[in-house]
Design a protein around this motif. Structure first.
Motif, short mmCIF file in Angstrom:
data_model
loop_
_atom_site.label_atom_id
_atom_site.label_comp_id
_atom_site.label_asym_id
_atom_site.label_seq_id
_atom_site.Cartn_x
_atom_site.Cartn_y
_atom_site.Cartn_z
N ASN A 139 1.16 -64.20 29.50
CA ASN A 139 2.10 -62.59 28.86
C ASN A 139 1.13 -62.56 27.73
OD1 ASN A 139 4.04 -62.56 30.97
ND2 ASN A 139 3.61 -64.04 30.68
N PRO A 140 -0.21 -62.53 27.00
CA PRO A 140 -1.19 -61.77 25.92
C PRO A 140 0.05 -61.31 25.28
CG PRO A 140 -2.00 -61.55 27.64
CD PRO A 140 -1.21 -62.69 27.96
N GLU A 141 0.64 -60.04 25.77
CA GLU A 141 0.69 -58.93 25.16
C GLU A 141 2.25 -59.44 24.62
OE1 GLU A 141 2.46 -58.35 29.64
OE2 GLU A 141 0.18 -59.07 28.35
N MET A 142 2.44 -60.49 24.21
CA MET A 142 3.40 -60.78 23.89
C MET A 142 3.49 -61.77 22.88
SD MET A 142 6.42 -62.36 27.09
CE MET A 142 6.87 -61.83 28.28
N LEU A 143 2.26 -62.53 22.20
CA LEU A 143 1.86 -62.79 21.29
C LEU A 143 1.98 -62.40 20.17
CD1 LEU A 143 -1.17 -64.57 22.52
CD2 LEU A 143 1.02 -65.04 22.39
N PRO A 144 1.53 -59.85 20.22
CA PRO A 144 1.76 -60.16 18.46
C PRO A 144 3.34 -60.26 18.02
CG PRO A 144 0.59 -58.37 20.03
CD PRO A 144 1.19 -59.66 21.04
N ALA A 145 4.45 -59.89 19.28
CA ALA A 145 5.63 -60.08 18.59
C ALA A 145 6.64 -60.94 18.44
CB ALA A 145 6.43 -59.52 19.97
N LEU A 146 5.75 -63.10 18.76
CA LEU A 146 5.35 -63.74 17.58
C LEU A 146 5.56 -63.63 16.52
CD1 LEU A 146 4.76 -66.20 20.67
CD2 LEU A 146 6.94 -65.28 20.63
N LYS A 147 4.43 -62.65 16.44
CA LYS A 147 3.82 -62.82 14.60
C LYS A 147 4.78 -61.75 14.02
CE LYS A 147 -1.25 -63.60 15.90
NZ LYS A 147 -2.37 -63.40 15.66
N GLY A 148 5.63 -61.47 14.58
CA GLY A 148 6.62 -60.12 14.14
C GLY A 148 6.33 -58.98 14.04
N VAL A 149 5.38 -58.48 14.96
CA VAL A 149 5.17 -56.51 15.45
C VAL A 149 5.33 -56.74 16.31
CG1 VAL A 149 3.25 -56.46 13.46
CG2 VAL A 149 2.68 -57.45 15.44
N VAL A 150 5.10 -55.69 17.02
CA VAL A 150 5.42 -54.65 18.21
C VAL A 150 4.19 -55.77 19.26
CG1 VAL A 150 6.15 -53.17 19.86
CG2 VAL A 150 7.61 -53.48 17.39
N GLY A 151 3.88 -55.79 20.76
CA GLY A 151 2.98 -55.63 21.33
C GLY A 151 3.34 -54.75 22.43
N LEU A 152 2.01 -54.36 22.30
CA LEU A 152 1.75 -53.55 23.68
C LEU A 152 0.49 -54.51 25.43
CD1 LEU A 152 2.37 -50.51 22.26
CD2 LEU A 152 3.82 -51.10 23.46
N SER A 153 1.06 -53.77 25.89
CA SER A 153 0.12 -53.84 27.56
C SER A 153 -0.16 -52.82 27.73
CB SER A 153 0.86 -54.72 28.42
OG SER A 153 1.46 -53.82 28.97
N GLU A 154 -2.02 -53.34 27.62
CA GLU A 154 -3.01 -52.35 27.86
C GLU A 154 -2.58 -51.47 29.06
OE1 GLU A 154 -4.60 -50.61 25.26
OE2 GLU A 154 -3.99 -51.43 23.97
N LEU A 155 -2.83 -50.39 29.28
CA LEU A 155 -3.11 -49.56 30.45
C LEU A 155 -4.19 -50.53 31.56
CD1 LEU A 155 -1.72 -47.10 33.02
CD2 LEU A 155 -3.74 -46.31 31.24
N GLY A 156 -3.40 -51.04 32.82
CA GLY A 156 -4.03 -51.55 33.59
C GLY A 156 -4.12 -53.43 34.08
N VAL A 157 -3.56 -53.73 32.63
CA VAL A 157 -3.84 -54.97 33.06
C VAL A 157 -1.79 -55.03 32.76
CG1 VAL A 157 -3.52 -56.56 30.57
CG2 VAL A 157 -5.13 -55.08 30.59
N TYR A 158 -1.87 -55.92 33.64
CA TYR A 158 -0.61 -55.76 34.51
C TYR A 158 -0.18 -57.22 34.28
CZ TYR A 158 -2.02 -51.44 36.25
OH TYR A 158 -2.65 -49.43 36.27
N ALA A 159 1.44 -57.76 33.95
CA ALA A 159 1.71 -58.83 34.13
C ALA A 159 2.23 -59.66 35.26
CB ALA A 159 3.47 -58.58 33.78
N LYS A 160 1.88 -60.38 36.06
CA LYS A 160 2.28 -61.33 36.89
C LYS A 160 3.31 -61.56 37.79
CE LYS A 160 0.64 -65.31 39.51
NZ LYS A 160 0.60 -66.54 38.95
N GLY A 161 2.87 -60.49 38.92
CA GLY A 161 4.41 -59.88 40.07
C GLY A 161 4.59 -58.66 39.67
#
Length: 872
Positions: A139-161
């Protein structure tokens, strides 16, 4: 400014369809690009708004709980705690109010995340403490949140399942400021995906639409251009045909008719009248053929009217051969051989005009394509059924011949031979096709045998009727068939005064001679400034104005005369020009001229002009008076208001070119004497005078021409080469006239390279022609009766110079005051006086200058004569 606006209007008019097509394509492309950018803007704006919403929603969700509260839920059984259920209920309300699909919390444990709780009530799809942990790497879109900012997934990049979702993750900090948990929100991206898909399809459809529009437009435009080009080519072919036909037939026709009129007016000799009869009859016959050929609809539709009436074959043959002999006369190395079967019936029943047309086409074709050798014309007959005869016309020549591959298209309309060999040969490309059509309409055909480079033989067969009691034609004499016509009387106008303005003395002489039969009073001048002064001094009924003159051209002179106001605003002024392209007449009429007369001047056109402009009160319709006056002109070579001057010139120049036979000039290569005589007045004397003036014009014009060329005065160059063009055409030097036209056209186009390439050769040929004419004039003078006794005559005349000195002094005074009447009378008296050679030459030169209204030059001649006598 109007000149450029006219050019712009012309350009847009000629390329209107192309311009519309280009603008249509640009409009479609612009609309497509604009639509694309607009859709792209809306799609990306919507996507950005969704992401902003998710970002804000995830932050709001993070603020609804503390890290410590989330850490209290660790064991799977904690899901049954009321606090846990209350938290889930809270998420459900939040998701509904925020219009999102999922709201959830996650715990971060090293490189893994553990779902804590979400708003899903479905036991099969919900997540919670009992859900297995997931790797952060998944879940690479979560990594920005670990650094203190909001992370967003891009359109067309979906989480598994969880395909079809777009997510936002916000950090949740513990009391020490470390990221202990994440808040996450999901939204279904189906609408976003549809928008992107629609955008791509719309772009694809726009491209296809543009391609279709462009392709259809290009196809339509290309088809239109192809059809327009075909139509233009067809129209150009028609124009070329009409131009060729007009030049090929109308020009000789007008020349023949004009020559006959002039010869009839100035000749009283039997052989002259016989020559007139040939030309006149041939011209009328040629005119009949023109009217038939111009009816193209009848030719193309095959609706030919074949008449049936008795006619004399000998007469037709004589008429046709009279025309052909004139054309052959221009080619010194060409011989005409005539063989006519004496047993042919003298009277044939058929279409006389069509038979004449067939013969003219075949013989004219042979003359055009044969430079030297012979043309054999054979006429035979073959008797068939009762009172039916097959006429066989054979025309054999030693011309250029026809290539085998061209024989199959020889009888095709507008078809001609290889341009390499025929580009300098005039012709319509229609003669042979008409000939075959006519022959077939009369039960025959045309056959051809040819060898390229050797010559051709055409055989025309036609069937005609005859009467059994008809006598045979016998020995054929082609000179015995013409009949003499009485020249028309018309009217004379002795009180009608005309001013002729032309910077070329040769042209002045020609115009004056052609006006002579009307007994019109004529004044001559060679400059525009002089013309403006003369029209103020005398009241003229008509002004013949040359177009191209140095200093002031015809347009400027007319403008200056019109600006005088009063009677000058309505003074009839006629434009004379050798520029006869389409639209020139309209241009002259638009710029102050009242009428238009093309050069070289044709008798019929000039007569029509006088008919239009001579007022009824100045016309004298009296046959006896006219015939008497014209007979006097034929005997004396007089020219209207200058009759006395011409009489004394005739006696003065006894034995000079003005009285000597024109045959002495026939040996000059490139000089069509017959055409020159026709153009300059119809008599040997008039032609000799014009040749004399021509030599002087060439000397003067060549000097100006060289000066203009050296100083790059292109306007002056055009003016002088134009003058040489018209003067050369007037004396029959047609090749020189064409050379001058080439240089004139190059000057108008600004093609200096072409001028540099041709100017030297033109000057050499022009000088050579003038030298040969001058030599012929000298030879004519030496061969004149009484030339040998000139020395004795000169000695006797020396003794009488003192007796005529008072007359010479009066002549000088008359010349200084420009008293034309007194000058003419004194010149006539002095011409008859027994003077020495020097004095005779001075009087002769002064007379020539007076003829062209150059009184200053005439005064100088007489002054020098008197000074020379004083020195002696």
């Amino acid at each position: 400014m109007s000149k450029y606006s006219e050019k712009i209007k012309g350009f847009f008019g000629a390329h209107s369809l192309l311009i519309v097509f280009i603008f249509a394509i640009l409009a479609v492309l612009s609309m497509s690009v604009y639509t694309r950018s607009l859709v792209n803007y809306f799609v990306h704006t919507s996507e950005r708004n969704v992401k902003d919403k998710l970002r804000v929603t995830s932050i709001m969700l993070a603020s609804m709980v503390t890290a410590e509260e989330l850490n209290s839920y660790r064991a799977p059984e904690d899901v049954k705690r009321p606090e846990y259920q209350a938290l889930r209920q809270k998420l459900m309300v939040f998701a509904e109010e925020s219009n999102i699909l999922y709201a959830f919390y996650l715990r971060v444990e090293g490189d893994k995340v553990q779902y804590i709780v979400d708003n899903d009530t479905d036991e099969e799809t919900r997540v919670g403490i009992d859900t297995p942990q997931e790797e952060l790497s998944d879940n690479p879109e979560m990594l920005p949140a670990l650094k203190g900012v909001v992370g967003l997934s891009e359109l067309g990049v979906y989480a598994k399942g969880w395909d079809g979702l777009i997510s936002a993750y916000a950090p949740i900090f513990d009391s020490k400021g470390n990221v202990a948990a994440l808040s996450g929100v999901d939204i279904n991206d189906e609408e976003m995906v549809k928008m992107h898909t629609l955008e791509r399809w719309l772009w694809f459809l726009e491209i296809i639409s543009v391609i279709i529009v462009f392709g259809c437009g290009a196809y339509g435009f290309t088809k239109y251009r192809r059809e327009a080009s075909a139509a233009k080519s067809a129209n150009a072919a028609k124009s070329r045909f009409l131009s060729r036909m007009s030049h090929e037939i109308r020009t000789p026709m007008n020349a023949v008719l004009g020559m006959s009129d002039l010869a009839a007016m100035n000749y009283g000799k039997p052989q002259g009248l016989e020559y007139i009869a040939y030309i006149k009859q041939a011209g009328n016959n040629l005119l009949t053929i023109i009217n038939d050929i111009l009816d193209l609809s009848a030719v193309e539709s095959g609706k030919l009217r074949i008449m049936s009436a008795p006619y004399g074959l000998a007469s037709i043959l004589g008429d046709v051969l009279a025309i052909i002999r004139i054309r052959i006369h221009e080619k010194r190395d060409l011989k005409l051989i005539i063989e006519v079967d004496p047993d042919i019936p003298s009277i044939i029943i058929g279409d006389e005009t069509r038979v004449r047309e067939i013969l003219l086409n075949l013989l004219s074709n042979a003359v055009k394509y044969t430079m030297k050798g012979f043309i054999r014309f054979v006429v035979q007959c073959k008797r068939e059924e009762a009172e039916t005869i097959q006429l066989i016309f054979q025309v054999e020549d030693t011309g250029v011949g026809i290539k085998p591959k061209e024989l199959q298209n020889l009888f095709t309309e507008f078809s001609r031979g290889d341009d390499k060999y025929t580009s300098n040969i005039e012709g319509t490309g229609l003669g042979l096709s008409i000939t075959r059509l006519l022959c077939r309409a009369m039960g025959g055909d045309v056959k051809v045998e040819s060898k390229f480079g050797t010559g051709s033989k055409f055989t025309a067969l036609i069937r005609q009727q005859y009467t059994s009691d008809c006598a045979p034609i016998g020995a054929f004499d082609d000179k015995a068939s013409a009949s003499i016509e009485t020249m028309p009387t018309g009217f004379i106008a002795p009180d009608f005064r005309v001013l002729i303005v032309d910077d070329v003395a040769t042209n002045l002489k020609v115009a004056e001679g052609l006006l002579a039969p009307f007994c019109i009073k004529t004044d001559l001048c060679q400059s525009g400034m002089e013309a403006v002064e003369l029209v103020q001094e005398k009241e003229y009924d008509l002004v013949l104005m040359d177009h191209m003159m140095p200093e002031m051209d015809g347009f400027e002179v007319v403008a200056a005369i019109r600006a005088l106001g009063g009677r000058f605003a309505k003074l009839p002024i006629v434009a004379q020009t050798a520029n006869v392209v389409v639209g020139m007449k309209e241009l002259f009429l638009k710029n102050g001229f009242d009428d238009y007369l093309p050069k070289p001047i044709e008798t019929r056109s000039l007569n029509d002009l006088i008919e239009r402009w001579a007022p009824p009160e100045k016309r004298i319709y009296a046959d006896r008076r006219i015939m008497s006056d014209r007979r006097a002109m034929a005997e004396n070579g007089v020219s209207s208001d200058r009759r006395a001057s011409n009489d004394r010139r005739a006696s003065r120049d006894q034995g000079t070119p003005s009285e000597s036979p024109a045959s002495i000039f026939y040996g000059i290569e490139g000089l069509d004497v017959a055409k020159g005589i026709a153009t300059t007045g119809g008599t040997d004397s008039a032609y000799g005078e014009v040749l004399k003036l021509y030599c002087r014009d060439v000397s003067k014009r060549t000097e100006f021409l060289n000066l203009s060329y050296a100083e790059k005065d292109i306007k002056g160059f055009i003016t002088h080469v134009h003058a040489l063009k018209s003067a050369s055409a007037a004396i029959g030097a047609m090749a020189l006239s064409e050379d001058a036209k080439t240089l004139e056209d190059a000057g108008v186009r600004g093609d200096l390279a072409l001028i540099r390439e041709n100017i030297e050769g033109f000057r050499d040929r022009l000088g050579s022609m003038a030298e040969r004419i001058a030599a012929a004039i000298v030879l004519a003078t030496e061969q004149a009766p009484g030339a040998r006794s000139e020395e004795t005559s000169d000695k006797r005349s020396d003794q009488s110079f003192a007796a005529v000195l008072p007359a010479i002094l009066k002549l000088k005074e008359a010349l200084e005051t420009e008293d034309v009447g007194a000058a003419d009378r004194l010149l006539e008296e002095l011409t008859a006086a027994p003077l020495d050679a020097i004095a005779k030459e001075a009087i002769s030169s002064a007379s020539d200058f007076v003829l062209t209204s150059e009184f200053g030059e005439a005064t100088d001649v007489i002054t020098n004569l008197l000074k020379g006598r004083e020195d002696q």
